[in-house]
Design a protein around this motif. Structure first.
Motif, PDB file in Angstrom:
ATOM      1  N   ASP A 123      12.916  -1.469  -0.180  1.00 30.78           N
ATOM      2  CA  ASP A 123      12.316  -0.196   0.238  1.00 30.78           C
ATOM      3  C   ASP A 123      13.184   0.939  -0.298  1.00 30.78           C
ATOM      4  O   ASP A 123      14.233   1.267   0.252  1.00 30.78           O
ATOM      5  CB  ASP A 123      12.233  -0.147   1.763  1.00 30.78           C
ATOM      6  N   ARG A 164       2.449   8.318   1.765  1.00 29.71           N
ATOM      7  CA  ARG A 164       3.412   8.906   0.842  1.00 29.71           C
ATOM      8  C   ARG A 164       2.748   9.306  -0.479  1.00 29.71           C
ATOM      9  O   ARG A 164       1.691   8.797  -0.849  1.00 29.71           O
ATOM     10  CB  ARG A 164       4.554   7.931   0.578  1.00 29.71           C
ATOM     11  N   ASP A 212       0.848  -1.194   0.000  1.00 30.14           N
ATOM     12  CA  ASP A 212       0.000   0.000   0.000  1.00 30.14           C
ATOM     13  C   ASP A 212       0.880   1.238   0.000  1.00 30.14           C
ATOM     14  O   ASP A 212       1.919   1.260   0.661  1.00 30.14           O
ATOM     15  CB  ASP A 212      -0.916  -0.013   1.228  1.00 30.14           C
ATOM     16  N   ILE A 213       0.456   2.266  -0.691  1.00 31.45           N
ATOM     17  CA  ILE A 213       1.242   3.501  -0.778  1.00 31.45           C
ATOM     18  C   ILE A 213       1.282   4.250   0.541  1.00 31.45           C
ATOM     19  O   ILE A 213       2.198   5.032   0.803  1.00 31.45           O
ATOM     20  CB  ILE A 213       0.678   4.408  -1.900  1.00 31.45           C
ATOM     21  N   THR A 241       4.621  -2.668   2.888  1.00 24.52           N
ATOM     22  CA  THR A 241       4.693  -3.962   2.210  1.00 24.52           C
ATOM     23  C   THR A 241       4.849  -5.050   3.260  1.00 24.52           C
ATOM     24  O   THR A 241       5.698  -4.935   4.151  1.00 24.52           O
ATOM     25  CB  THR A 241       5.875  -4.037   1.230  1.00 24.52           C
ATOM     26  N   ASP A 253       4.742   5.826   6.181  1.00 23.09           N
ATOM     27  CA  ASP A 253       5.574   5.326   5.090  1.00 23.09           C
ATOM     28  C   ASP A 253       4.774   4.399   4.183  1.00 23.09           C
ATOM     29  O   ASP A 253       3.636   4.025   4.489  1.00 23.09           O
ATOM     30  CB  ASP A 253       6.775   4.576   5.673  1.00 23.09           C
ATOM     31  N   ASN A 254       5.407   4.025   3.043  1.00 21.77           N
ATOM     32  CA  ASN A 254       4.845   2.954   2.228  1.00 21.77           C
ATOM     33  C   ASN A 254       4.795   1.674   3.048  1.00 21.77           C
ATOM     34  O   ASN A 254       5.532   1.508   4.018  1.00 21.77           O
ATOM     35  CB  ASN A 254       5.708   2.706   0.990  1.00 21.77           C
ATOM     36  N   ASP A 275       8.272   1.132  -2.681  1.00 23.45           N
ATOM     37  CA  ASP A 275       8.521  -0.260  -2.292  1.00 23.45           C
ATOM     38  C   ASP A 275       8.366  -1.192  -3.487  1.00 23.45           C
ATOM     39  O   ASP A 275       7.540  -0.953  -4.374  1.00 23.45           O
ATOM     40  CB  ASP A 275       7.525  -0.721  -1.224  1.00 23.45           C
ATOM     41  N   MET A 283       4.893   5.443  -4.500  1.00 27.64           N
ATOM     42  CA  MET A 283       5.156   4.115  -3.980  1.00 27.64           C
ATOM     43  C   MET A 283       6.566   3.710  -4.378  1.00 27.64           C
ATOM     44  O   MET A 283       6.857   3.482  -5.552  1.00 27.64           O
ATOM     45  CB  MET A 283       4.144   3.112  -4.548  1.00 27.64           C
TER      46      MET A 283
END
Length: 402
Positions: free
Chosen positions: A138, A104, A100-101, A359, A356-357, A109, A107
């Motif tokens: 990242d 930020r 998910d973005i 993952t 933050d992004n 990641d 994206m």
């Protein structure tokens, strides 16, 4: 002296919770510097002590009391272990991921999720064994470096794919595998130095997890994290490489770098290890406070190892390793879906206002039945009680407004 079973159980839990893998690593590095290879074998189904631990010589921890607790726990149960379950265990690998973005604007990641590595690389083992590969990158300074690593991962990390086909559980093969993976990180770093699509100010952290037979290899450079669930207990398989981490701080200072008041390396980066960022590493080949050398952990998996979580710092900035393990474990017991568990981790991190992004990859190693069997019976949340007839009449009067 008579010792109750409750006290024994409590002692085992204390041992589990006081033995993070990386403390063992940093306290054994002194022996490593003197040319002594140290092997720490599994000592108990419930205690996260791993085999084939090798460490970089530059990382030293000062928390000797925690290492002493590892030794004491090991000595207490050493005589009771007849054989390790690892020799009979074969991981049942399946995974799910979510990205998910977050908060930020872009994206940065990237991730890799391969449940059948042999099929992906186009070869067949003589005897069927699990093989899987996962990675989280990242990026910072833009997505270019992370995207380059994802797109070229098979070439960079599996240049010698024939070696995988010769899989053997002996220490020599595992050492070769570890050296090969460590070298892949450094080669990937050099590739970023000459890649025209990646600016010199662009870089990425990298964490990889390779499952081969009953072995798990985790390599990390940066602040992504891998966490193994061992019978419900979170065991960190990687160390967050932040400038504030004491061994990293010492290494940075010795190499001529500095850490500013806000914890940034040379006033620029919030991590002390990363691939790329060649504006901070030039001239090529010179010493730098920012390095790409990964920490590598090799673990012999057992039936106690339920699943692995790998994720970027957007998850771990707002969530502890144990909290993440508890969320995934509850989810697997409820619906047995690693994909949904990864979504639950991202959703929880967003609820906790991560900036933050995001993952997260959840890799199951055991069946959901084994996870359920290892869980204690649920306690009743409410205690049944009865009311006297007089109390019931009073309650009835209150409810009727009399």
């Amino acid at each position: 002296m008579i010792v109750s079973q409750n006290l024994v159980t409590e002692a085992e839990i204390l041992c589990q919770q006081s033995i993070p893998m990386l403390d063992v690593k940093y306290h054994l590095c002194v022996a490593h510097e003197h040319g002594v290879k140290v092997e720490v074998s599994p000592t108990s189904n419930g205690v996260p002590i791993f085999g084939h631990v090798r460490v970089p010589s530059e990382s030293v921890s000062a928390e000797t009391t925690r290492f002493e607790s590892v030794v004491s726990c090991s000595e207490m149960i050493e005589d009771s272990i007849l054989e390790t379950p690892a020799a009979k265990f074969t991981p049942n690998v399946r995974s799910g991921c979510c990205a998910d973005i977050g908060a930020r604007k872009s994206m940065d990641d990237e991730h890799i999720q391969i449940d059948d590595l042999a099929a992906h690389l186009g070869f067949v083992f003589e005897r069927p064994i699990p093989s899987a590969f996962y990675a989280v990158f990242d990026g910072h300074g833009g997505p270019n470096a992370a995207a380059f690593l994802k797109n070229n991962a098979m070439t960079l990390f599996f240049e010698d794919a024939d070696m995988l086909q010769s899989y053997d559980a002996d220490a020599l093969f595992l050492k070769r595998l570890e050296d090969c993976h460590r070298r892949a990180f450094l080669d990937a770093d050099l590739a970023l130095a000459v890649e025209q699509s990646v600016p010199g100010y662009c870089g990425t952290t990298a964490l990889t997890a390779l499952i081969l037979g009953r072995h798990l290899l985790v390599a990390n450079a940066g602040d992504c994290r891998a966490v193994l669930c061992r019978r419900g207990v979170a065991v960190d398989m990687s160390q967050d490489h932040r400038p504030s981490y004491t061994p990293e701080c010492n290494r940075v200072m010795k190499s001529g770098g500095f850490i500013d008041a806000e914890g940034y390396l040379n006033g620029t980066l919030s991590v002390s290890r990363a691939l790329g960022d060649w504006e901070l590493k030039v001239p090529l080949g010179s010493g730098s406070p920012l390095i790409a050398d990964p920490d590598v952990q090799v673990v012999t998996l057992t039936e106690d190892d339920e699943f692995l979580i790998i994720g970027c710092d957007g998850i771990w900035d707002v969530m502890s390793s144990q909290n993440a393990v508890s969320i995934v474990r509850r989810g697997l017991r409820r619906h047995d879906d690693p994909q949904q568990c990864a979504k639950d981790l991202v959703k929880e991190a967003l609820r906790l206002h991560t900036t933050d992004n995001l993952t997260a990859i959840v890799i199951c190693l055991s069946s959901v039945q084994s996870i359920a069997e290892s869980c204690p019976p649920q306690r009743r949340r409410f205690r049944a009680c009865s009311l006297s007839e007089e109390a019931r009449n009073r309650l009835k009067s209150l409810l009727e407004g009399n």
